[in-house]
Design a protein around this motif. Structure first.
Motif, PDB file in Angstrom:
ATOM      1  N   HIS A  56      60.770  85.885   0.590  1.00 53.14           N
ATOM      2  CA  HIS A  56      61.628  85.389   1.654  1.00 53.14           C
ATOM      3  C   HIS A  56      62.875  84.744   1.054  1.00 53.14           C
ATOM      4  O   HIS A  56      62.801  84.098   0.004  1.00 53.14           O
ATOM      5  N   LEU A  57      64.006  84.939   1.711  1.00 54.72           N
ATOM      6  CA  LEU A  57      65.262  84.435   1.152  1.00 54.72           C
ATOM      7  C   LEU A  57      65.237  82.920   0.981  1.00 54.72           C
ATOM      8  O   LEU A  57      65.928  82.378   0.119  1.00 54.72           O
ATOM      9  N   SER A  58      64.435  82.214   1.794  1.00 57.08           N
ATOM     10  CA  SER A  58      64.380  80.750   1.656  1.00 57.08           C
ATOM     11  C   SER A  58      63.698  80.343   0.349  1.00 57.08           C
ATOM     12  O   SER A  58      63.860  79.222  -0.116  1.00 57.08           O
ATOM     13  N   ARG A  59      62.931  81.280  -0.231  1.00 57.74           N
ATOM     14  CA  ARG A  59      62.258  80.960  -1.497  1.00 57.74           C
ATOM     15  C   ARG A  59      62.931  81.654  -2.684  1.00 57.74           C
ATOM     16  O   ARG A  59      62.487  81.516  -3.813  1.00 57.74           O
ATOM     17  N   TRP A  60      63.970  82.420  -2.410  1.00 63.08           N
ATOM     18  CA  TRP A  60      64.650  83.155  -3.470  1.00 63.08           C
ATOM     19  C   TRP A  60      65.599  82.218  -4.224  1.00 63.08           C
ATOM     20  O   TRP A  60      66.285  81.390  -3.627  1.00 63.08           O
ATOM     21  N   ASP A  61      65.603  82.336  -5.536  1.00 57.74           N
ATOM     22  CA  ASP A  61      66.682  81.705  -6.295  1.00 57.74           C
ATOM     23  C   ASP A  61      66.938  82.547  -7.538  1.00 57.74           C
ATOM     24  O   ASP A  61      66.186  83.473  -7.859  1.00 57.74           O
ATOM     25  N   PHE A  62      68.052  82.242  -8.175  1.00 57.22           N
ATOM     26  CA  PHE A  62      68.405  82.932  -9.410  1.00 57.22           C
ATOM     27  C   PHE A  62      68.651  81.855 -10.460  1.00 57.22           C
ATOM     28  O   PHE A  62      69.375  80.886 -10.226  1.00 57.22           O
ATOM     29  N   TRP A  76      69.761  81.225  -2.487  1.00 55.63           N
ATOM     30  CA  TRP A  76      70.363  82.395  -1.843  1.00 55.63           C
ATOM     31  C   TRP A  76      71.731  82.033  -1.260  1.00 55.63           C
ATOM     32  O   TRP A  76      72.692  82.793  -1.396  1.00 55.63           O
ATOM     33  N   ALA A  77      71.813  80.851  -0.651  1.00 51.42           N
ATOM     34  CA  ALA A  77      73.097  80.427  -0.065  1.00 51.42           C
ATOM     35  C   ALA A  77      74.136  80.218  -1.172  1.00 51.42           C
ATOM     36  O   ALA A  77      75.300  80.622  -1.027  1.00 51.42           O
ATOM     37  N   ASP A  78      73.710  79.610  -2.290  1.00 53.78           N
ATOM     38  CA  ASP A  78      74.641  79.432  -3.414  1.00 53.78           C
ATOM     39  C   ASP A  78      75.149  80.792  -3.892  1.00 53.78           C
ATOM     40  O   ASP A  78      76.341  80.990  -4.132  1.00 53.78           O
ATOM     41  N   PHE A  79      74.204  81.706  -4.046  1.00 56.53           N
ATOM     42  CA  PHE A  79      74.533  83.029  -4.568  1.00 56.53           C
ATOM     43  C   PHE A  79      75.519  83.749  -3.650  1.00 56.53           C
ATOM     44  O   PHE A  79      76.512  84.332  -4.090  1.00 56.53           O
ATOM     45  N   ARG A  80      75.241  83.648  -2.342  1.00 61.13           N
ATOM     46  CA  ARG A  80      76.090  84.364  -1.373  1.00 61.13           C
ATOM     47  C   ARG A  80      77.490  83.746  -1.288  1.00 61.13           C
ATOM     48  O   ARG A  80      78.426  84.395  -0.813  1.00 61.13           O
ATOM     49  N   ALA A  81      77.614  82.503  -1.746  1.00 64.67           N
ATOM     50  CA  ALA A  81      78.917  81.834  -1.660  1.00 64.67           C
ATOM     51  C   ALA A  81      79.788  82.119  -2.886  1.00 64.67           C
ATOM     52  O   ALA A  81      80.967  81.774  -2.908  1.00 64.67           O
ATOM     53  N   LEU A  82      79.207  82.771  -3.907  1.00 60.82           N
ATOM     54  CA  LEU A  82      79.974  83.052  -5.124  1.00 60.82           C
ATOM     55  C   LEU A  82      80.967  84.193  -4.870  1.00 60.82           C
ATOM     56  O   LEU A  82      80.769  85.005  -3.971  1.00 60.82           O
TER      57      LEU A  82
END
Lengths: 214, 246
Positions: A56-62, A76-82
């Motif tokens: 789930h995107l709420s548990r996704w991180d990089f 996910w929100a951080d990633f999408r804001a790059l």
């Protein structure tokens, strides 16, 4: 046919020709097709070693970790804001299909590494499901690799690596880890999943580096 | 970790075709003699390379159908529409020909050397081929590991390896998705979660699960096994699609 005679010393023929094989009526071979590859056209085969993960995107991180001054986490929100880039490239699978002009969108690995300070020369990409693959850092920086979440204008489908996969188009496609979740940087090259099973550690399609020793 | 044998360089070598036999209306079994074959693990594959007189080459991967103990190497090749390699192998190749190949390749989708627990095999179509090698290995070693096979094919005529699906400790369930012959005692629909629940080993037994078939089949089965409670790390998949290797 004389060229089919087996050399008793090597067990192979110097110029073997498969009796009766001409190849299908073919267009002039594209200069964009590496040796031993064929153009899969509009198809997009799926190959992976285990079930398709469902994160789930709420548990996704990089995560960028390992030999770094400070671990970097992107939600996910951080990633999408790059800053994002469109990427149109040819891709080459070790199972011998190539696909031209694939259209992706995502974040350059340069951007994800940002101001990371590291003396590392290698990266190990890791994914949901336990998959890993090793890459020289020089091959995923300098605008040569991305983490992509969009294919052909639509969210990347899970069987193709969604929500996000690595894209390293100049190497065989097993290096473009599906379901990627981060990079471990290090001074020593640690082999990844297929590389430990005898696949080539670097995987350059133009030199046909399919298996160890190629 | 990879067996040491996989570390060596994989050289192309010429195999002699001993026979080409009809396995199904669309599949042929190629029986090969390979000089100095390094041996393989059940489940591994080879790369086959065809070369035209003008130097044009085409290569594809094919699973090995014969067990490691067999004195020859069997490949079962399904003819695909417009598949230039599979068409040659199923229609042109004949006994006495030479075939260039290298292998064995792949150390993941293989019969485990140290398996103790039960093994569940789930095949769609020609995805059964690597399992023929595993089942042959199981018989040859008189293994006491419990094996279940769930095998889905379109019609009875499309079943591959019909004489090789049984043995001590092996229980096989067949399901046909299109036509069913009179008196058919197997199942008669596509694999779904209900079928997986009723005809595969329960997750409580922690079987090692191998799934091989077309992409959509593997996606359905792997997701189904996860939903039944099997651990993701116990499920190994191998996929091919209509475009996966003509």
């Amino acid at each position: 046919m004389g060229t089919n005679d087996i050399d008793p010393d090597t067990g192979t023929a110097p110029r073997f020709v498969s009796r009766g094989f001409t190849g299908r009526a073919r267009r002039p071979r594209s200069a964009r097709l590496p040796p031993g590859q064929y153009d899969v056209g509009s198809g997009f085969p799926v190959l992976s070693a285990g079930p398709t993960p469902n994160t789930h995107l709420s548990r996704w991180d990089f995560t960028v970790q390992g030999q770094v001054d400070r671990v970097r986490h992107y939600s996910w929100a951080d990633f999408r804001a790059l800053p994002r880039e469109p990427v149109e490239v040819d891709i080459h699978c070790v199972t011998s299909w190539s696909k031209f002009d694939t259209r992706w969108e995502g974040v350059s690995v340069d951007t994800l590494l940002g101001d990371v300070e590291s003396g590392a020369e290698y990266a190990l990409a890791f994914s949901d499901g336990g998959y890993t693959t090793n890459l020289p850092l020089a091959d995923i920086t300098g605008g040569r690799a991305w983490v992509v979440d969009t294919y052909d204008g639509a969210p990347l489908r899970p069987e193709h690596g969604g929500p996000a996969r690595l894209l390293v188009p100049h190497l065989y496609f097993w290096k473009s880890a599906k379901w990627v979740r981060g990079l471990v940087l290090g001074e020593v090259e640690e082999l990844g999943f297929w590389e430990r099973f005898g696949y080539h550690r670097y995987g350059d399609p133009w030199r046909q580096q399919r298996y160890a020793g190629d | 970790m990879a067996p040491a044998a996989l570390r060596r360089r994989l050289n192309w070598q010429l195999a002699e075709v001993l026979s080409v036999t009809t396995e199904t209306p669309t599949a042929r079994r190629l029986r090969l003699a390979v000089h100095d074959w390094a041996g393989h693990a059940a489940g591994q594959h080879v790369d086959v390379r065809l070369t035209a007189p003008d130097g044009y080459t085409a290569q594809r991967s094919y699973s090995i159908a014969s067990p490691p103990q067999a004195p020859h190497l069997d490949l079962v090749v399904e003819r695909l529409e417009n598949g230039e390699v599979s068409e040659y192998l199923t229609e042109e190749l004949r006994s006495g020909d030479l075939l260039e190949l290298r292998g064995p390749i792949g150390g993941y989708f293989v019969w485990p050397a140290t398996a103790a627990g039960p093994v569940q095999l789930i095949a769609g179509g020609s995805g059964v081929v690597p399992f023929l090698s595993m089942l042959g290995h199981h018989r040859a070693t008189r293994s006491e590991i419990q094996v279940r096979l769930l095998y889905s094919a379109r019609t009875e005529a499309d079943l591959i390896g019909t004489g090789e699906l049984a043995g001590p400790g092996i229980s096989t369930t067949l399901t046909l998705t299109r036509a069913v012959p009179p008196g058919w005692e197997g199942l008669r629909r596509r694999v779904d979660v209900t079928m997986l629940a009723e005809h595969t080993l329960a997750p409580e037994r922690s079987p090692l699960v191998f799934v091989c078939g077309p992409t959509a089949f593997v996606e359905t089965v792997a997701a189904g096994m996860l939903s039944l409670g099997h651990d993701q790390s116990r499920i190994k998949t191998e996929r091919f699609g209509a475009t996966g290797g003509p």
